[in-house]
Structure formats: C-alpha cells, structure tokens
Design an enzyme around this catalytic site. Structure first.
Site, short mmCIF file in Angstrom:
data_model
loop_
_atom_site.label_atom_id
_atom_site.label_comp_id
_atom_site.label_asym_id
_atom_site.label_seq_id
_atom_site.Cartn_x
_atom_site.Cartn_y
_atom_site.Cartn_z
CD GLU A 123 -3.87 -6.14 2.39
OE1 GLU A 123 -4.61 -5.17 3.06
OE2 GLU A 123 -2.73 -5.86 2.71
CD GLU A 183 -3.14 -1.05 2.19
OE1 GLU A 183 -2.83 -0.17 3.08
OE2 GLU A 183 -4.26 -1.34 2.16
P1 P53 Z 1 -7.27 -2.50 9.26
C1 P53 Z 1 -6.11 1.83 5.69
C2 P53 Z 1 -7.12 1.81 4.75
C3 P53 Z 1 -7.07 0.54 3.82
C4 P53 Z 1 -6.31 -0.56 4.25
O1 P53 Z 1 -6.65 -2.50 7.90
C5 P53 Z 1 -5.32 -0.22 5.18
C6 P53 Z 1 -5.15 0.81 6.02
C7 P53 Z 1 -4.29 0.93 7.16
O2 P53 Z 1 -4.92 0.70 8.22
O3 P53 Z 1 -4.42 -1.37 5.55
C8 P53 Z 1 -4.50 -2.76 4.85
O4 P53 Z 1 -6.06 -3.35 10.12
C9 P53 Z 1 -3.15 -3.18 5.24
C10 P53 Z 1 -3.17 -4.12 6.17
C11 P53 Z 1 -4.32 -3.78 7.08
C12 P53 Z 1 -5.64 -4.11 6.36
O5 P53 Z 1 -5.58 -3.30 5.21
O6 P53 Z 1 -6.71 -1.16 9.71
O7 P53 Z 1 -2.37 -3.79 4.07
O8 P53 Z 1 -1.92 -4.29 6.93
O9 P53 Z 1 -4.61 -4.77 8.20
C13 P53 Z 1 -6.86 -3.76 6.97
O10 P53 Z 1 -8.60 -2.87 9.48
#
Ligand code: P53
Length: 480
Positions: free
Chosen positions: A378, A179
């Site tokens: 993801e 990201e």
């Molecule tokens: P969490 C922000 C917006 C979209 C994805 O996120 C993001 C984030 C950062 O928080 O992160 C990605 O755990 C990232 C992972 C993360 C996952 O999305 O905040 O690549 O490390 O855990 C989900 O709910």
C-alpha cells in the site's frame, strides 16, 4: 556480481484494495455481518462510530461499497488495461464463515472468490490475498470478545485452511493480518476494533488487552504460515504492518529516545512475525506490569519456528515526535497525540505528511532488522478529485506523489540493494476510506461516481494517473 540496474523482471506492479471497502453486497451470497458493517461514515473532524449491531436509519458506507461484488469483471478489465501484474485484495471472512464459528464453510462465498481469481488469472494478474483486513465476523466480537479469546486462533485457522486448500492453485501470495500494528494506538477505539475486534469495556486495562489479543493473533499468524507451507510449498506468506517512520523533531537526545521508544511500541509485531521472537524491551516491560498474560512455552515455539516469507507493508507518511520538558521516555504511545509537526514536509488535505524519502528510510530500516524480501502493498495519496465537463479527471497531485515515491523505492532497490517483490498502490480504484468512511478521500487511478452519502451512478472513469501508471508498468518503472 551482477549489476543491479532496476526492478526485477518479474516485479509485481499492481494495485491494492480490501473486500469491505469495495465489494458491497453486504447481505448477498450468504455473507454474515462483519465489523465493517457496523461502522458509520465519518470525516477528519468527526470520527466513524461503531454502532451496537446494524441500526435502522443509519448510513453504513461499506454496505454498498463501490459494488465491486457485481462489477468486478469490468473493474479487472480496466486493471488489465493498465497492465497490472498483480491485484491485492482480501477475502471477506464473513463470506466464507458468516459467523466465524461455523465448522463448515459457505459454498456460495467460496464460489465468488473462485470466479474473482479466475477473472484475474484470465489476464495473467496474480491475486495477492490478505486473510484478515479489518473485516472479521461481528459475531466473534459479540460472542467471544474478539481476539481477547484464545478460541479465535482455531476459528481463524479453520478459515485459513479452507481458503488455502480451495485456492491453492490460484493464489500464491498471501498475507495474514492487515496492519496488525495499528492497535499499538490503543487510545483510539477504531484500530482496536478493526485489528482485533475489541470494544473497550469500562474499567478494562485496554493496554493489557491489546497485548493479549495481539499475541493470539501473532500465534494464529504463525500457525497459518505453517499450514500454508504444508498445503503448498510454493506459497509465499507475508506479514503486513503499517510502516510510519518516527523521526525526532530535533537532535536533542530526549527527542531521539522518544522516537526510538515510540518506534519500538509500533514495530515489535514485526519482530515477532519476521524474527520469531518478542524483543527484549517488551518481555521486560510486560513482566514489570504483572499482567499475567497467557503466553505459553508452546506459543513461543510456534512463533520461533514459523516466521513469514516476506515483509508486506503499507507506507503513506512519516511522523515526528518531540519530548515534553521533563518527560520520561515512555512506551505509552498515544497515536496522533504523540506527534509533533514536521516543518520540512507538506501535508495532504487529510493532514498526512508527504515524505517520499521516508519510504527509502523505511525500506533500509526494515532490511537491517529483518533480512527478508519486501513487498510494498500500500502507498498512495488520498485527495479530492474533480470531474471535468468532458469527463476527464486531471490528478497531477497524485502522479507527483506516486512518482516521487517510486523514485525513492528505486533508489532503495538499485543503490541500496533491497530485494523488493512488488508495489501495489492503495485504492487503485476509488473506494470507501477505512479511517473516515468517506468516498471523497480518493486514491484511485479509476474514478468511481459515488459520494459521501452514497449517491452516484457508480460509473467508472479513467483518471490522468491511469494512463501515467500504465506507462510506468510498461517500462518496468523506467518512465516516470
Ligand atoms: P484511509 C491509518 C493509518 C495508515 C493506514 O487509509 C491506514 C489507517 C487506517 O485508516 O489504513 C490503511 O482509508 C489500510 C487501508 C486504508 C488505507 O490505509 O484511512 O490498510 O484499509 O484504506 C488508507 O485513507
């Protein structure tokens, strides 16, 4: 032409995690302190704090994670039971180069990933590896100012070369920076730290710093692509951006142009990584600021010659923007503050819009702009789960979310003809949230008994979604 009936036969169904969010064992095996080790727990209401080094008496949720470092054989066995074809994780840079600037690697760290990848391969699970996922050595932040320094390119390449060579017969799919575009939101200290190791200094023009740091990372990424191909011709090395389609709230042209401008500010990183050049608007914008960025002719050649093999991306949500009266269409994207509500979409408990069709929109948009295979690395729903007295976890909300997204992904493949390599839902086993540091924001098919203050047995349990995903994989996406 052959009719496109469904997902490719070798479709990579799996799940995704990142080292710092689940391994724990932050001091074991010679591991150094990473930026994730100085981040406190938070929530939607109170942000995670970045402390000045590791402070006594403070709770750091990533220090223990879910203890995957010791429990990975049990966890991979469960993933194999679901039928995983691949498993996306990252290598913790600090296990290999504890301070980031050593010349020779830490053998104990290298051995750990040998064992982890061997365990994957034992089940014919293909490891999909991110080199830098929000966990760079903290020493590189304090000593060099993070990616403000050009020196980081060499440190990163030393690390990349070490792991490419070591695992060349075990790992085929790689990604450079997770990201990388989160830092487009430079109003928030968290993405600046996790993407680039930047701690905002008083009186600093942080917008300029972000563009400089991102440039060095993009050069490092392109050089890693080159190195990867030299080491092994079969390597597939991808970019990784957070894709959040930006919609205009109405058909008012001012809303439309604002959406376009914000979109540009978030996705130019992919223009560089996949198309090999800076977009015109950004060259123009940077020149107008008189920033005097360190972007050399040689850098631009490296970027042009070493584009990625595939587009890795995360997709969770879409966002919506509306222009304020009299607002000039601008590039100053201010993260969450820029967004307006979308009345057509429900939200998760953490306020993220649920928009399955947005995934198909995103895939079409990426395909139009970049003409490369895609890999959804993801996707998922963060939600609170309840363990019943009989030990079952009924999570129909998670199944609904994933089912709706897979349906749209299938339309993108079958109807729109997009070349999709695989799908790895996020946090296939419950882990520490990156954004909030919570454990209660759960994404997994596998439940982990641990709470927001670090209490719990760490026992693993299969949720209803575990059995659902198992049949999705078995039917190659036919049985949803
Ligand atoms: P969490 C922000 C917006 C979209 C994805 O996120 C993001 C984030 C950062 O928080 O992160 C990605 O755990 C990232 C992972 C993360 C996952 O999305 O905040 O690549 O490390 O855990 C989900 O709910």
């Amino acid at each position: 032409m052959k009719e496109n009936a469904g997902f490719r036969d070798d479709f990579l169904w799996g799940g995704a995690v990142a080292a710092h969010q689940l391994e724990g064992a932050w001091r074991e095996g010679g591991k150094g302190v990473s930026i994730a080790d100085v981040m406190t727990a938070g929530s939607n209401e109170s942000k995670r704090q970045i402390t000045d080094g590791v402070q006594p008496g403070v709770y750091y949720p990533n220090h223990e994670g879910i203890d995957f470092y010791h429990r990975y054989p049990e966890d991979l066995k469960l993933m194999a039971e679901m039928g995983f074809k691949c498993f996306r994780t990252s290598i913790a840079w600090t296990r290999i180069f504890p301070n980031g600037d050593e010349t020779s690697p830490n053998e104990e760290g290298l051995k750990f990933y040998d064992q982890l990848f061997d365990e994957c391969l034992k089940y014919q699970i293909e490891p999909v590896i991110t080199l830098s996922h929000f966990e760079m050595p903290y020493n590189l932040v304090t000593k060099y100012g993070g990616w403000r320094s050009r020196k980081l390119i060499d440190f990163f390449l030393n690390y990349a070369q070490t792991v490419f060579e070591r695992y060349q017969n075990k790992v085929k799919y790689w990604m450079t920076f997770n990201e990388i575009n989160n830092q487009a939101n430079y109003y928030d200290p968290l993405p600046l730290l996790v993407d680039s190791g930047l701690i905002v200094q008083p009186d600093e023009n942080i917008e300029r710093t972000m563009y400089q740091a991102a440039h060095y990372e993009l050069v490092a990424s392109a050089k890693a692509v080159k190195l990867a191909h030299q080491i092994n011709d079969d390597f597939k090395i991808g970019s990784m951006v957070a894709v959040t389609p930006i919609y205009p709230q109405t058909s008012k042209p001012a809303d439309v142009i604002k959406a376009e401008k914000i979109s540009q500010a978030r996705y130019w990183f992919e223009d560089v990584q996949a198309n090999g050049e800076y977009p015109w608007w950004l060259k123009n914008y940077q020149a107008k600021q008189n920033w005097n960025l360190d972007i050399t002719k040689e850098d631009l050649e490296v970027l042009a010659e070493n584009t990625v093999d595939y587009l890795g991306f995360s997709y969770y949500k879409s966002r919506c923007v509306s222009a304020n009266p009299g607002e000039a269409p601008q590039y100053r994207y201010q993260g969450i503050k820029s967004f307006a509500p979308n009345q057509h979409l429900p939200k998760t408990e953490w306020g993220w819009e649920i928009d399955p069709e947005g995934l198909r929109i995103a895939m079409n948009w990426l395909a139009d702009r970049y003409h490369k295979p895609q890999f959804i690395v993801e996707n998922g729903l963060g939600a609170v789960d309840q363990v019943e007295p009989d030990g079952k976890i009924h999570d129909p909300y998670r199944i609904d979310y994933l089912k709706a997204h897979i349906e749209q992904m299938k339309l993108a493949v079958v109807e729109d003809g997009i070349d999709l390599l695989g799908y790895t839902p996020w946090g296939c086993i419950d882990l520490i949230s990156a954004g909030t540091g919570e454990m209660s924001k759960r994404y997994g098919f596998i439940y982990v008994d641990r709470d927001d203050v670090g209490k719990g047995s760490l026992k693993r349990l299969r949720k209803d979604s575990f059995f659902w995903y198992q049949q999705v994989i078995k039917s190659n996406g036919e049985k949803l």
